[in-house]
Each structure stands twice: as C-alpha cells, then as structure tokens.
Design an enzyme around this catalytic site. Sequence first.
Site, PDB file in Angstrom:
ATOM      1  N   SER A 123      27.265  39.887  32.938  1.00 17.13           N
ATOM      2  CA  SER A 123      28.691  40.110  33.199  1.00 17.13           C
ATOM      3  C   SER A 123      29.400  38.765  33.199  1.00 17.13           C
ATOM      4  O   SER A 123      29.139  37.917  34.061  1.00 17.13           O
ATOM      5  CB  SER A 123      28.893  40.793  34.550  1.00 17.13           C
ATOM      6  OG  SER A 123      30.245  40.657  34.922  1.00 17.13           O
ATOM      7  N   HIS A 163      28.691  41.984  28.871  1.00 15.04           N
ATOM      8  CA  HIS A 163      29.420  42.924  29.739  1.00 15.04           C
ATOM      9  C   HIS A 163      30.767  42.307  30.111  1.00 15.04           C
ATOM     10  O   HIS A 163      30.835  41.205  30.651  1.00 15.04           O
ATOM     11  CB  HIS A 163      28.594  43.245  30.986  1.00 15.04           C
ATOM     12  CG  HIS A 163      29.204  44.288  31.869  1.00 15.04           C
ATOM     13  ND1 HIS A 163      29.126  45.644  31.584  1.00 15.04           N
ATOM     14  CD2 HIS A 163      29.922  44.194  33.012  1.00 15.04           C
ATOM     15  CE1 HIS A 163      29.749  46.324  32.527  1.00 15.04           C
ATOM     16  NE2 HIS A 163      30.258  45.472  33.400  1.00 15.04           N
ATOM     17  N   ASP A 194      34.239  42.790  32.062  1.00 13.12           N
ATOM     18  CA  ASP A 194      34.889  43.516  33.158  1.00 13.12           C
ATOM     19  C   ASP A 194      36.407  43.378  33.109  1.00 13.12           C
ATOM     20  O   ASP A 194      36.943  42.278  33.240  1.00 13.12           O
ATOM     21  CB  ASP A 194      34.383  42.979  34.501  1.00 13.12           C
ATOM     22  CG  ASP A 194      32.963  43.440  34.785  1.00 13.12           C
ATOM     23  OD1 ASP A 194      32.727  44.662  34.766  1.00 13.12           O
ATOM     24  OD2 ASP A 194      32.099  42.580  35.030  1.00 13.12           O
ATOM     25  N   MET A 223      39.860  44.320  34.869  1.00 19.69           N
ATOM     26  CA  MET A 223      40.425  44.766  36.150  1.00 19.69           C
ATOM     27  C   MET A 223      41.933  44.581  36.137  1.00 19.69           C
ATOM     28  O   MET A 223      42.436  43.586  35.594  1.00 19.69           O
ATOM     29  CB  MET A 223      39.816  43.965  37.298  1.00 19.69           C
ATOM     30  CG  MET A 223      38.299  44.007  37.330  1.00 19.69           C
ATOM     31  SD  MET A 223      37.664  43.156  38.774  1.00 19.69           S
ATOM     32  CE  MET A 223      35.894  43.201  38.432  1.00 19.69           C
ATOM     33  N   HIS A 238      33.974  47.303  30.241  1.00 20.87           N
ATOM     34  CA  HIS A 238      33.975  48.143  31.445  1.00 20.87           C
ATOM     35  C   HIS A 238      35.404  48.155  31.985  1.00 20.87           C
ATOM     36  O   HIS A 238      35.855  47.186  32.593  1.00 20.87           O
ATOM     37  CB  HIS A 238      32.978  47.540  32.455  1.00 20.87           C
ATOM     38  CG  HIS A 238      32.989  48.212  33.793  1.00 20.87           C
ATOM     39  ND1 HIS A 238      32.363  47.680  34.905  1.00 20.87           N
ATOM     40  CD2 HIS A 238      33.537  49.387  34.208  1.00 20.87           C
ATOM     41  CE1 HIS A 238      32.530  48.481  35.941  1.00 20.87           C
ATOM     42  NE2 HIS A 238      33.247  49.517  35.554  1.00 20.87           N
ATOM     43  N   MET A 293      38.176  48.885  34.409  1.00 20.98           N
ATOM     44  CA  MET A 293      38.525  49.225  35.791  1.00 20.98           C
ATOM     45  C   MET A 293      40.045  49.157  35.855  1.00 20.98           C
ATOM     46  O   MET A 293      40.638  48.314  36.537  1.00 20.98           O
ATOM     47  CB  MET A 293      37.846  48.243  36.760  1.00 20.98           C
ATOM     48  CG  MET A 293      36.346  48.491  36.865  1.00 20.98           C
ATOM     49  SD  MET A 293      35.442  47.089  37.561  1.00 20.98           S
ATOM     50  CE  MET A 293      35.231  46.112  36.073  1.00 20.98           C
ATOM     51  N   MET A 304      27.626  52.534  39.129  1.00 21.51           N
ATOM     52  CA  MET A 304      27.966  51.352  39.924  1.00 21.51           C
ATOM     53  C   MET A 304      27.031  51.303  41.131  1.00 21.51           C
ATOM     54  O   MET A 304      26.906  52.283  41.869  1.00 21.51           O
ATOM     55  CB  MET A 304      29.416  51.433  40.425  1.00 21.51           C
ATOM     56  CG  MET A 304      30.486  51.329  39.352  1.00 21.51           C
ATOM     57  SD  MET A 304      30.376  49.877  38.301  1.00 21.51           S
ATOM     58  CE  MET A 304      30.559  48.537  39.501  1.00 21.51           C
ATOM     59  N   GLY A 363      35.174  45.787  41.532  1.00 20.58           N
ATOM     60  CA  GLY A 363      36.252  44.868  41.838  1.00 20.58           C
ATOM     61  C   GLY A 363      35.828  43.414  41.936  1.00 20.58           C
ATOM     62  O   GLY A 363      36.620  42.524  41.650  1.00 20.58           O
ATOM     63  N   PHE A 364      34.574  43.198  42.329  1.00 13.01           N
ATOM     64  CA  PHE A 364      34.141  41.822  42.564  1.00 13.01           C
ATOM     65  C   PHE A 364      32.669  41.627  42.187  1.00 13.01           C
ATOM     66  O   PHE A 364      31.871  42.560  42.326  1.00 13.01           O
ATOM     67  CB  PHE A 364      34.308  41.468  44.052  1.00 13.01           C
ATOM     68  CG  PHE A 364      35.721  41.636  44.534  1.00 13.01           C
ATOM     69  CD1 PHE A 364      36.663  40.638  44.328  1.00 13.01           C
ATOM     70  CD2 PHE A 364      36.116  42.825  45.135  1.00 13.01           C
ATOM     71  CE1 PHE A 364      37.979  40.814  44.728  1.00 13.01           C
ATOM     72  CE2 PHE A 364      37.433  43.006  45.546  1.00 13.01           C
ATOM     73  CZ  PHE A 364      38.365  41.997  45.344  1.00 13.01           C
ATOM     74  N   GLY A 365      32.359  40.433  41.735  1.00 10.74           N
ATOM     75  CA  GLY A 365      30.968  40.061  41.528  1.00 10.74           C
ATOM     76  C   GLY A 365      30.346  39.607  42.838  1.00 10.74           C
ATOM     77  O   GLY A 365      31.040  39.455  43.853  1.00 10.74           O
ATOM     78  N   GLY A 366      29.045  39.443  42.834  1.00 10.91           N
ATOM     79  CA  GLY A 366      28.360  38.834  43.968  1.00 10.91           C
ATOM     80  C   GLY A 366      28.126  39.731  45.166  1.00 10.91           C
ATOM     81  O   GLY A 366      27.811  39.245  46.255  1.00 10.91           O
ATOM     82  N   ASP A 384      25.194  48.621  37.318  1.00 13.42           N
ATOM     83  CA  ASP A 384      26.095  47.470  37.434  1.00 13.42           C
ATOM     84  C   ASP A 384      26.348  47.135  38.897  1.00 13.42           C
ATOM     85  O   ASP A 384      26.963  47.920  39.621  1.00 13.42           O
ATOM     86  CB  ASP A 384      27.421  47.812  36.716  1.00 13.42           C
ATOM     87  CG  ASP A 384      28.409  46.664  36.696  1.00 13.42           C
ATOM     88  OD1 ASP A 384      28.089  45.566  37.168  1.00 13.42           O
ATOM     89  OD2 ASP A 384      29.525  46.887  36.172  1.00 13.42           O
ATOM     90  N   GLY A 385      25.883  45.955  39.301  1.00 11.00           N
ATOM     91  CA  GLY A 385      26.192  45.458  40.641  1.00 11.00           C
ATOM     92  C   GLY A 385      24.964  45.083  41.437  1.00 11.00           C
ATOM     93  O   GLY A 385      24.107  45.928  41.710  1.00 11.00           O
ATOM     94  N   GLY A 386      24.841  43.807  41.781  1.00 12.94           N
ATOM     95  CA  GLY A 386      23.745  43.355  42.643  1.00 12.94           C
ATOM     96  C   GLY A 386      22.382  43.378  41.994  1.00 12.94           C
ATOM     97  O   GLY A 386      21.361  43.400  42.697  1.00 12.94           O
ATOM     98  N   GLY A 392      25.760  39.737  36.808  1.00 12.58           N
ATOM     99  CA  GLY A 392      26.768  38.679  36.770  1.00 12.58           C
ATOM    100  C   GLY A 392      26.266  37.462  37.510  1.00 12.58           C
ATOM    101  O   GLY A 392      25.755  36.509  36.919  1.00 12.58           O
ATOM    102  N   SER A 393      26.376  37.515  38.855  1.00 11.89           N
ATOM    103  CA  SER A 393      25.935  36.368  39.660  1.00 11.89           C
ATOM    104  C   SER A 393      24.433  36.144  39.499  1.00 11.89           C
ATOM    105  O   SER A 393      23.957  35.008  39.616  1.00 11.89           O
ATOM    106  CB  SER A 393      26.302  36.595  41.131  1.00 11.89           C
ATOM    107  OG  SER A 393      25.826  37.836  41.594  1.00 11.89           O
TER     108      SER A 393
HETATM  109  C1  DX5 Z   1      32.059  44.703  39.535  1.00 12.31           C
HETATM  110  C2  DX5 Z   1      31.734  44.487  38.070  1.00 12.31           C
HETATM  111  C3  DX5 Z   1      30.391  43.929  37.812  1.00 12.31           C
HETATM  112  C4  DX5 Z   1      30.143  42.578  38.410  1.00 12.31           C
HETATM  113  C5  DX5 Z   1      28.690  42.503  38.717  1.00 12.31           C
HETATM  114  O1  DX5 Z   1      33.229  45.451  39.623  1.00 12.31           O
HETATM  115  O2  DX5 Z   1      31.826  45.728  37.377  1.00 12.31           O
HETATM  116  O3  DX5 Z   1      30.109  43.927  36.414  1.00 12.31           O
HETATM  117  O4  DX5 Z   1      30.471  41.500  37.580  1.00 12.31           O
HETATM  118  O5  DX5 Z   1      28.453  41.316  39.374  1.00 12.31           O
HETATM  119  P1  DX5 Z   1      27.093  41.047  40.146  1.00 12.31           P
HETATM  120  O6  DX5 Z   1      25.979  41.152  39.156  1.00 12.31           O
HETATM  121  O7  DX5 Z   1      27.299  39.668  40.668  1.00 12.31           O
HETATM  122  O8  DX5 Z   1      26.984  42.083  41.236  1.00 12.31           O
HETATM  123 ZN    ZN Z   2      31.117  45.818  35.289  1.00 21.40          ZN
END
Ligand code: DX5
Ligand code: ZN
Length: 228
Positions: free
Chosen positions: A9, A34, A36, A38, A68, A70, A139, A144-147, A177-179, A199-200
């Site tokens: 991401s 990927h 994102d 928003m 993706h 959002m 999800m 909304g946010f990475g990390g 997607d996520g964590g 992502g992170s």
């Molecule tokens: C969150 C995004 C994800 C995000 C994942 O809304 O859709 O794609 O970047 O980030 P990590 O891998 O850090 O959870």
């Molecule tokens: Zn995403």
Amino acid sequence: MSDFLIAPSILSADFARLGEEVDNVIASGCDVVHFDVMDNHYVPNLTIGPLVCDALRSHGVTAPIDVHLMVKPVDRIIPDFAKAGASFITFHPEASEHIDRSLSLIRESGCKSGLVFNPATPLDYLNYVMDKVDVVLLMSVNPGFGGQSFIPATLDKLRQARKMIDDSGYDIRLEVDGGVKVDNIAEIASAGADMFVAGSGIFGGANDSDANTYDTIVAQFRDELAKV
Ligand code: DX5
Ligand code: ZN
C-alpha cells in the site's frame, strides 16, 4: 502472477519519491500496487486521485494497480481511474446506492471489479453479485489510516469468504487489507486469503526507504507464505 499476490500500500510510501518507491517494491518482488483513495467524507482522511495513478503509469509502472476506493459516491470517479490506468477498482458497498450497477460500470470500463467489506460489514451482499466480482477485499482494520493493528475476527470472516468463493466456482481473489505483517501473514493465508495488502509492514520497515530493505522484508513475506 503467482498464487499469492503481495500488494504494497503506497499510503505508507514516501510521496515525495513515489515513482521510485513503487519501482523499488516491485523490483523487490511485489506483485501489485495497492492505491488507497480517501475523500475526507466516506473516511476521515484525504489522499490521492486519478492524476497520481496516471503519473505512475507515465513514470513507467507496468505492474497492476489496485485502486481501493474509500470515497462516496463511487460511480463518477470509476471511469476516471480506468482512464488513468487502474487494473482493479474496489469500493465499499456502503458508499454506493446501486452496488450491482457500480460493479458493472467497473468491468465496462475495462477493469477488474471488487467489493470491500469493513470489519463489521456482513458478507451477505456477495450472494447477489458473485458473478460480477473479480476480487473480494476484507478490511482487517477500519479504513482510513495505515499502521493499525490486525483485527483477529477477520480470520473467521476470511474462512467464511473463502468458502463462499470456492462454492461459487468463480475465479475470485480474496484480498486482505490492514495490519498484515511478517509475523501474521502465514496465519492469514491459512484462513484463505491469496492477496495481501501491506503498507507499514513493507514501507515502514525500511531504513531511509532503502531499496535493499524492501528486498529483505518481501523475502520474509515470501518465506512465511511458503510455509502455508
Ligand atoms: C486503510 C488502507 C490500507 C492501509 C494499510 O484504510 O486501506 O491499505 O494502507 O496499511 P497497514 O498495512 O499499515 O495496516
Ligand atoms: Zn487499502
């Protein structure tokens, strides 16, 4: 493409050097970009749009781009992303008044289509549109946010989605997607996912965005997936 797709991401990339960052993660063995999107309306954050997708294509990125959405509503922006070079376009059912129409619009625009399910959104919608999706995205954090941390209940939901996909007989990717990190990707794959957004877990682990560090992290992801 391999059986397991790794989709970094770019939300966690260095935006000032985005083309180079994408080149580096793809060179390190990732499969899909990927992307994102928003809108500070459907989710409380604001990121990037079709211009940036188009810029990556102009830069020379040839890997599939997984957009993706959002954003709410979704229909007006779908053809713009198709023109900008998107390969996949996915959206959240809560963000479209007419889910079936939005899915058809994505395919008519020449892209692969998908539905995204928030942690508390039931999979029921899928029963009526299984023939219109190329990817189901679960999800494993709130969008909304990475990390953020992986929500463990996603594992059972992945097993449920995997069964629905297998029972349908359609060729559908199951994306998460996520964590997603090196220490949980094998368990997530065992639950049925075959496309992994990180992502992170990829960009955040690099020192000064050093390309070699991406090699190390992506190799660790592959080693974990090889155990499944
Ligand atoms: C969150 C995004 C994800 C995000 C994942 O809304 O859709 O794609 O970047 O980030 P990590 O891998 O850090 O959870
Ligand atoms: Zn995403």
